[in-house]
Write a protein that holds these residues in place. Structure first.
Motif, PDB file in Angstrom:
ATOM      1  N   TYR A 191      -6.365  -4.677   0.961  1.00  0.00           N
ATOM      2  CA  TYR A 191      -5.335  -4.761   2.029  1.00  0.00           C
ATOM      3  C   TYR A 191      -4.312  -3.949   1.180  1.00  0.00           C
ATOM      4  O   TYR A 191      -3.832  -3.696   0.128  1.00  0.00           O
TER       5      TYR A 191
ATOM      6  N   THR B 238      -2.227  -2.774   6.322  1.00  0.00           N
ATOM      7  CA  THR B 238      -3.455  -2.426   6.990  1.00  0.00           C
ATOM      8  C   THR B 238      -4.377  -3.271   6.297  1.00  0.00           C
ATOM      9  O   THR B 238      -4.307  -3.798   5.063  1.00  0.00           O
ATOM     10  N   ASP B 239      -5.491  -3.576   6.876  1.00  0.00           N
ATOM     11  CA  ASP B 239      -6.754  -4.528   6.420  1.00  0.00           C
ATOM     12  C   ASP B 239      -7.875  -3.322   6.003  1.00  0.00           C
ATOM     13  O   ASP B 239      -7.647  -2.235   6.024  1.00  0.00           O
TER      14      ASP B 239
ATOM     15  N   THR C 190      -6.210 -13.589   6.191  1.00  0.00           N
ATOM     16  CA  THR C 190      -7.000 -12.586   6.347  1.00  0.00           C
ATOM     17  C   THR C 190      -8.370 -12.883   6.795  1.00  0.00           C
ATOM     18  O   THR C 190      -8.880 -14.044   6.823  1.00  0.00           O
TER      19      THR C 190
ATOM     20  N   TYR D 216      -1.924  -1.989  -3.410  1.00  0.00           N
ATOM     21  CA  TYR D 216      -3.282  -2.434  -2.943  1.00  0.00           C
ATOM     22  C   TYR D 216      -3.494  -3.783  -3.586  1.00  0.00           C
ATOM     23  O   TYR D 216      -3.089  -3.888  -4.710  1.00  0.00           O
TER      24      TYR D 216
END
Length: 207
Positions: free
Chosen positions: A90, A62-63, A84, A34
């Motif tokens: 993220y 993934t966002d 982004t 992360y």
């Protein structure tokens, strides 16, 4: 436990500083990393499977709203870049859940944001002196050299482990052939001895 502790330590370094990371990915397992990023920040991901099985792994990014930005299955290596659209955490995940008995070693390079200028006050909008331009050119060349050295190290580690695995297979095969030849030779000797024993018995019976 040592590998797990090392992976945790490297994970901590990765989260704080963002950089290169090599970690173990057990079979039937998934590991996620992360990173909190600001809006309009470009990040890049490079990964490669160094050891294990068919040298492949699942990867997805993934966002903060769990929208999938990248999702690839059974990749040996790949690169991904994205700017982004929102601030938040993220997530980058690697999965080896499709493998039942082989663990993997994965190399990950995560980069984000812009580099700090080499000299305070230096920016793209300002004119550079000849010395500053030379420093920037040398810095960019050194970055290319560092990236090339990383690729060569990964390739060398990958090829070395494949060679060691091949040597192990050849060694076991040679040992098996040696044992088989010994058993066959012993069987032939026993068979020949039985033939002579039968002839001696038949000659004694006739006399």
């Amino acid at each position: 436990m040592l590998c797990l502790g090392l992976s945790c330590l490297l994970l901590h370094v990765f989260v704080v500083f963002a950089g290169e990371l090599t970690f173990e990915l057990p079979d039937n397992d998934k590991q996620c990393f992360y990173q909190e990023l600001e809006k309009d920040v470009k990040f890049e991901i490079d990964f490669q499977v160094i050891t294990g099985g068919n040298y492949d792994v699942d990867c997805f990014v993934t966002d903060p709203q769990n929208n999938v930005l990248y999702n690839e299955k059974k990749k040996q290596y790949d690169s991904f870049s994205h700017t982004t659209a929102m601030k938040g955490v993220y997530m980058v995940c690697f999965s080896n859940e499709f493998s039942t008995f082989t663990h993997k070693t994965v190399y990950l390079d995560f980069r984000f944001g812009d580099e700090d200028p080499l000299v305070q006050g230096m920016s793209r909008a300002t004119a550079l002196t000849q010395v500053e331009s030379s420093c920037v050119a040398i810095h960019e060349s050194l970055k290319v050299v560092a990236d090339s050295q990383t690729r060569y190290r990964l390739r060398e580690a990958h090829d070395r482990l494949k060679a060691e695995h091949l040597l192990e297979r050849v060694t076991y095969w040679s040992i098996g052939e040696t044992v088989l030849l010994f058993v066959i030779g012993l069987g032939q000797v026993m068979m020949l001895k039985s033939f002579f024993a039968e002839k001696k018995g038949s000659v004694a019976a006739t006399t």
